[in-house]
Write a protein that holds these residues in place. Sequence first.
Motif, PDB file in Angstrom:
ATOM      1  N   LEU A  36     -76.734 -22.889 -46.410  1.00 12.14           N
ATOM      2  CA  LEU A  36     -77.513 -21.652 -46.375  1.00 12.14           C
ATOM      3  C   LEU A  36     -78.653 -21.662 -47.393  1.00 12.14           C
ATOM      4  O   LEU A  36     -79.707 -21.057 -47.170  1.00 12.14           O
ATOM      5  CB  LEU A  36     -76.596 -20.446 -46.634  1.00 12.14           C
ATOM      6  N   ILE A  37     -78.448 -22.364 -48.502  1.00 11.97           N
ATOM      7  CA  ILE A  37     -79.486 -22.423 -49.534  1.00 11.97           C
ATOM      8  C   ILE A  37     -80.558 -23.446 -49.183  1.00 11.97           C
ATOM      9  O   ILE A  37     -81.759 -23.143 -49.202  1.00 11.97           O
ATOM     10  CB  ILE A  37     -78.862 -22.756 -50.902  1.00 11.97           C
ATOM     11  N   ILE A  41     -84.938 -23.975 -47.224  1.00  8.92           N
ATOM     12  CA  ILE A  41     -85.904 -24.572 -48.151  1.00  8.92           C
ATOM     13  C   ILE A  41     -86.492 -25.848 -47.554  1.00  8.92           C
ATOM     14  O   ILE A  41     -87.700 -26.100 -47.637  1.00  8.92           O
ATOM     15  CB  ILE A  41     -85.233 -24.865 -49.514  1.00  8.92           C
ATOM     16  N   GLU A  42     -85.638 -26.658 -46.942  1.00  9.01           N
ATOM     17  CA  GLU A  42     -86.104 -27.904 -46.344  1.00  9.01           C
ATOM     18  C   GLU A  42     -87.032 -27.637 -45.166  1.00  9.01           C
ATOM     19  O   GLU A  42     -88.032 -28.335 -44.978  1.00  9.01           O
ATOM     20  CB  GLU A  42     -84.905 -28.752 -45.892  1.00  9.01           C
ATOM     21  N   LEU A  43     -86.724 -26.619 -44.369  1.00 10.56           N
ATOM     22  CA  LEU A  43     -87.572 -26.291 -43.226  1.00 10.56           C
ATOM     23  C   LEU A  43     -88.979 -25.858 -43.659  1.00 10.56           C
ATOM     24  O   LEU A  43     -89.966 -26.134 -42.978  1.00 10.56           O
ATOM     25  CB  LEU A  43     -86.932 -25.174 -42.398  1.00 10.56           C
ATOM     26  N   ILE A  44     -89.040 -25.184 -44.812  1.00 12.15           N
ATOM     27  CA  ILE A  44     -90.331 -24.639 -45.261  1.00 12.15           C
ATOM     28  C   ILE A  44     -91.111 -25.648 -46.098  1.00 12.15           C
ATOM     29  O   ILE A  44     -92.299 -25.900 -45.847  1.00 12.15           O
ATOM     30  CB  ILE A  44     -90.104 -23.342 -46.066  1.00 12.15           C
ATOM     31  N   TRP A  45     -90.450 -26.249 -47.102  1.00 15.22           N
ATOM     32  CA  TRP A  45     -91.177 -27.095 -48.063  1.00 15.22           C
ATOM     33  C   TRP A  45     -90.851 -28.601 -47.967  1.00 15.22           C
ATOM     34  O   TRP A  45     -91.529 -29.407 -48.593  1.00 15.22           O
ATOM     35  CB  TRP A  45     -90.915 -26.604 -49.483  1.00 15.22           C
ATOM     36  N   HIS A  46     -89.802 -28.988 -47.295  1.00 17.83           N
ATOM     37  CA  HIS A  46     -89.425 -30.396 -47.071  1.00 17.83           C
ATOM     38  C   HIS A  46     -89.219 -31.206 -48.358  1.00 17.83           C
ATOM     39  O   HIS A  46     -89.656 -32.363 -48.433  1.00 17.83           O
ATOM     40  CB  HIS A  46     -90.488 -31.102 -46.215  1.00 17.83           C
ATOM     41  N   PRO A  47     -88.535 -30.654 -49.373  1.00 17.65           N
ATOM     42  CA  PRO A  47     -88.354 -31.448 -50.600  1.00 17.65           C
ATOM     43  C   PRO A  47     -87.483 -32.685 -50.385  1.00 17.65           C
ATOM     44  O   PRO A  47     -87.758 -33.747 -50.963  1.00 17.65           O
ATOM     45  CB  PRO A  47     -87.688 -30.467 -51.567  1.00 17.65           C
ATOM     46  N   LEU A  48     -86.431 -32.580 -49.575  1.00 22.09           N
ATOM     47  CA  LEU A  48     -85.559 -33.726 -49.340  1.00 22.09           C
ATOM     48  C   LEU A  48     -86.309 -34.846 -48.629  1.00 22.09           C
ATOM     49  O   LEU A  48     -86.127 -36.032 -48.936  1.00 22.09           O
ATOM     50  CB  LEU A  48     -84.340 -33.302 -48.511  1.00 22.09           C
ATOM     51  N   LYS A  49     -87.152 -34.468 -47.688  1.00 19.44           N
ATOM     52  CA  LYS A  49     -87.949 -35.460 -46.963  1.00 19.44           C
ATOM     53  C   LYS A  49     -88.888 -36.200 -47.913  1.00 19.44           C
ATOM     54  O   LYS A  49     -88.988 -37.439 -47.871  1.00 19.44           O
ATOM     55  CB  LYS A  49     -88.752 -34.765 -45.866  1.00 19.44           C
ATOM     56  N   HIS A  50     -89.576 -35.446 -48.785  1.00 15.54           N
ATOM     57  CA  HIS A  50     -90.550 -36.074 -49.687  1.00 15.54           C
ATOM     58  C   HIS A  50     -89.871 -36.964 -50.731  1.00 15.54           C
ATOM     59  O   HIS A  50     -90.311 -38.093 -50.974  1.00 15.54           O
ATOM     60  CB  HIS A  50     -91.386 -34.990 -50.375  1.00 15.54           C
TER      61      HIS A  50
END
Length: 276
Positions: A36-37, A41-50
């Motif tokens: 849920l957290i 966040i990943e959908l909006i800012w993609h930190p895990l992807k980067h």
Amino acid sequence: MTTSLVALTFIGDRTEFRRALGASTVHDFYNWLALLIFFPIELIWHPLKHISGTLTNALYGTDWLPNPAHLNFIRAATRPVEHGVIHATSHISSTLGPLFTIVIGAALILVAVRYLGKLLKLLMVGRARDILIKAVGRNAYLAMASGMGVTVVTQSSTITTSVLVPFAGTGILTPAQVYPVVVGSNLGTTFTVVFAAFAGVGQDAKIGLQAAFVHLIYNLFAIVVIYVIPLLRPVPLFCAENLARIASEHRWVLAVYLGTVFIALPALVIVLVGVL
């Protein structure tokens, strides 16, 4: 789901069932909270992807980690049973054969974990029991490290968490003591994936390595945000203990919970993704 099924073996005693179910479902609620957290966040800012992309570009092709397949002694020991089950169901139709294989596999997991728990309870007396309680109950971060280490060695977080459920059911450990071990096992299983990804070859190997890093980074972030920060730490334990209390009084609640979380919601997501 496996740990919840292990907890069902204590359903004959309301108190033991409540303790076992509380220890088993704390893993569920921890993962739900992390989802849920971090998913929005990943959908909006993609930190895990980067972050995972940066690590992959830096480390892909270095081949500096061992292939876990060469170190998995448990897999080697259980492979004859695995092949036996597959052979026994191979003559059945292509639809029913895999279904029977899944059912037999699930039954074997429950039997193995149940009797492993009984064996460990017989062994965990005196000094051995004191060592267990010290490793799991005295310091949360030591318990987390223990869960991570055991999972890396066994290459299965299911083994780590399921074995502790009987200890919780009989009162040797509390759900609160099992909680950090679960968190550590979550992280430990990601290392196995990273090791395997480094051993991958082919045109999709780089994608596999990045996916493994996503798994690792996601669990690291979850530990920091949910467990290290005191504000959110009690939430999974609170939810698990309350579910266990209600389910011990009304057994049908557990059936509804398992059916909703592990069948209905995943099916709904699959259908929505297919439609959208």
